[in-house]
Design an enzyme around this catalytic site. Sequence first.
Site, PDB file in Angstrom:
ATOM      1  CG  ASP A 312      41.609  39.817  41.339  1.00  0.00           C
ATOM      2  OD1 ASP A 312      42.178  40.235  40.313  1.00  0.00           O
ATOM      3  OD2 ASP A 312      42.106  39.892  42.473  1.00  0.00           O
ATOM      4  NE  ARG A 314      44.261  42.178  40.994  1.00  0.00           N
ATOM      5  CZ  ARG A 314      44.429  42.630  42.230  1.00  0.00           C
ATOM      6  NH1 ARG A 314      45.383  43.507  42.481  1.00  0.00           N
ATOM      7  NH2 ARG A 314      43.666  42.216  43.205  1.00  0.00           N
TER       8      ARG A 314
HETATM    9  N1  LIG Z   1      37.178  46.491  39.575  1.00  0.00           N
HETATM   10  C1  LIG Z   1      37.560  47.307  40.557  1.00  0.00           C
HETATM   11  N2  LIG Z   1      38.871  47.536  40.739  1.00  0.00           N
HETATM   12  C2  LIG Z   1      39.235  48.357  41.759  1.00  0.00           C
HETATM   13  C3  LIG Z   1      38.310  48.993  42.600  1.00  0.00           C
HETATM   14  N3  LIG Z   1      39.012  49.755  43.473  1.00  0.00           N
HETATM   15  C4  LIG Z   1      40.329  49.564  43.191  1.00  0.00           C
HETATM   16  N4  LIG Z   1      40.470  48.720  42.162  1.00  0.00           N
HETATM   17  C5  LIG Z   1      41.684  48.160  41.544  1.00  0.00           C
HETATM   18  O1  LIG Z   1      42.157  47.175  42.446  1.00  0.00           O
HETATM   19  C6  LIG Z   1      43.546  46.985  42.236  1.00  0.00           C
HETATM   20  C7  LIG Z   1      44.243  47.029  43.575  1.00  0.00           C
HETATM   21  O2  LIG Z   1      45.532  46.546  43.384  1.00  0.00           O
HETATM   22  P1  LIG Z   1      46.594  46.234  44.500  1.00  0.00           P
HETATM   23  O3  LIG Z   1      46.624  47.350  45.492  1.00  0.00           O
HETATM   24  O4  LIG Z   1      47.864  45.835  43.816  1.00  0.00           O
HETATM   25  O5  LIG Z   1      46.092  44.890  45.148  1.00  0.00           O
HETATM   26  P2  LIG Z   1      45.108  44.426  46.220  1.00  0.00           P
HETATM   27  O6  LIG Z   1      44.356  43.279  45.668  1.00  0.00           O
HETATM   28  O7  LIG Z   1      44.326  45.581  46.776  1.00  0.00           O
HETATM   29  O8  LIG Z   1      46.059  43.817  47.367  1.00  0.00           O
HETATM   30  P3  LIG Z   1      47.189  44.523  48.253  1.00  0.00           P
HETATM   31  O9  LIG Z   1      48.462  43.863  47.829  1.00  0.00           O
HETATM   32  O10 LIG Z   1      46.839  44.226  49.657  1.00  0.00           O
HETATM   33  O11 LIG Z   1      47.160  45.983  47.937  1.00  0.00           O
HETATM   34  C8  LIG Z   1      43.994  48.079  41.270  1.00  0.00           C
HETATM   35  O12 LIG Z   1      44.118  47.521  39.965  1.00  0.00           O
HETATM   36  C9  LIG Z   1      42.839  49.082  41.314  1.00  0.00           C
HETATM   37  O13 LIG Z   1      42.692  49.801  40.100  1.00  0.00           O
HETATM   38  C10 LIG Z   1      36.931  48.738  42.372  1.00  0.00           C
HETATM   39  O14 LIG Z   1      36.039  49.190  43.085  1.00  0.00           O
HETATM   40  N5  LIG Z   1      36.607  47.895  41.338  1.00  0.00           N
END
Ligand SMILES: Nc1nc2c(ncn2[C@@H]2O[C@H](COP(=O)(O)OP(=O)(O)OP(=O)(O)O)[C@@H](O)[C@H]2O)c(=O)[nH]1
Length: 379
Positions: A312, A314
């Site tokens: 992650d 971010r």
């Molecule tokens: N590297 C990667 N990124 C993913 C994948 N699936 C989704 N994402 C990314 O994961 C991120 C999810 O962001 P959020 O929904 O803000 O955060 P979260 O960590 O899921 O936490 P929540 O606040 O519970 O939603 C986005 O940037 C998506 O593009 C994956 O399989 N691999």
Amino acid sequence: MLKKIQKRTITAVNSLQKGQAVIMIDDSDRGNYSNIIFAGESITPEKITFMLQNTSDMIYLAMDSTQAQRLNLISNGDAKQGIFTKDRAQIIRMVSSSNTKSEDLIKPDNLFPLIANDKGVLAKNSYTEATVDLMKLAQLNPCGVFCKLMHKNSSIMNTDQLKIFAKTHTIPLLTIQELYLYRLATEKFLEKKVSTPIPIKNIGTLEMSVYQDKYTQEEVIVMSKEYRHNTPLVRIHSSCITGDLFGSLKCDCQNQLHYALNTIHQEGGYVIYLQQEGRGIGLINKLKTYNLQINQNMDTIDANLALNLPIDARKYDLAIQVLKQYNVKKCKLLSNNPDKKNALKNVGIKAQLVKCGSCFNKYNKTYLQTKIDRMNHQI
Ligand SMILES: Nc1nc2c(ncn2[C@@H]2O[C@H](COP(=O)(O)OP(=O)(O)OP(=O)(O)O)[C@@H](O)[C@H]2O)c(=O)[nH]1
């Protein structure tokens, strides 16, 4: 925690203002070494001698880009310099002075000029940025020297030895991470560019505002609605073009975004939309990890690692800055991700996690289960 950081940072700043030193520690996982820092404008031959006695003899001269450009210090010098401490002290003071002109200066051969990123430690975890940031906080000319602390036998001081050294010489200690959090918590670096109401299908009207990072010009989108209680709902959402825009069923992102927009339309608060696709690795890499997940049966974590990418990547700095813009000190955070809550807590914003509408389906169930099992999400 933040109070302690504020106190330690102010003590360090005061020390520099008095012409004394600060010991800066790199507490990242890069080796935990430390540097001693002095303000350039008040350096003396005695301070250089003190540095040379307790450090490697590589003295780095950190400055901001304005000073470096003004003095034309970007290229290596062509003039020969003495290595005497008085020469070095004089050059450092000249480089640190806003009155020095480029032609006054003989380019330093025994000092190593380094130019700090304009955003300082908020952009780069390094001693150059930390040194210049401290000078700016101390309202001194943005130029300082730093040198790696070492024993006489060239071994690096461990944490305990460092504490003894600092106590013996009455020098305050500060970590780069503390300086980072201090700046993030006390400064405002977003500028509001525009704001306009947008009617949203099946939801209603929300105010859309665009903020811009004044250092990097990066944009953050905020969808907001006035709230009556003193604790707003906040959703910090990272962009997911596959889910948010195209409705991909491989994740829960669109569900969460729509749930957040709807709830915030009803109760008031902010959806902060951060442009950090694929947990910060970008769309191309995210789709490559999808292929690994399909073809090699990897989960969302191992697929990132297989590409040598962080699990992650971010940061929530811009979301924190948005909350500062709106003077939010506590909120109900629509999220299942404890990292987001911790990021706010680190800068003194209290957040209570409120579950944010995830929906399991046959395409995303492994992904969501991995978030529960390996990323500590409370879905
Ligand atoms: N590297 C990667 N990124 C993913 C994948 N699936 C989704 N994402 C990314 O994961 C991120 C999810 O962001 P959020 O929904 O803000 O955060 P979260 O960590 O899921 O936490 P929540 O606040 O519970 O939603 C986005 O940037 C998506 O593009 C994956 O399989 N691999």
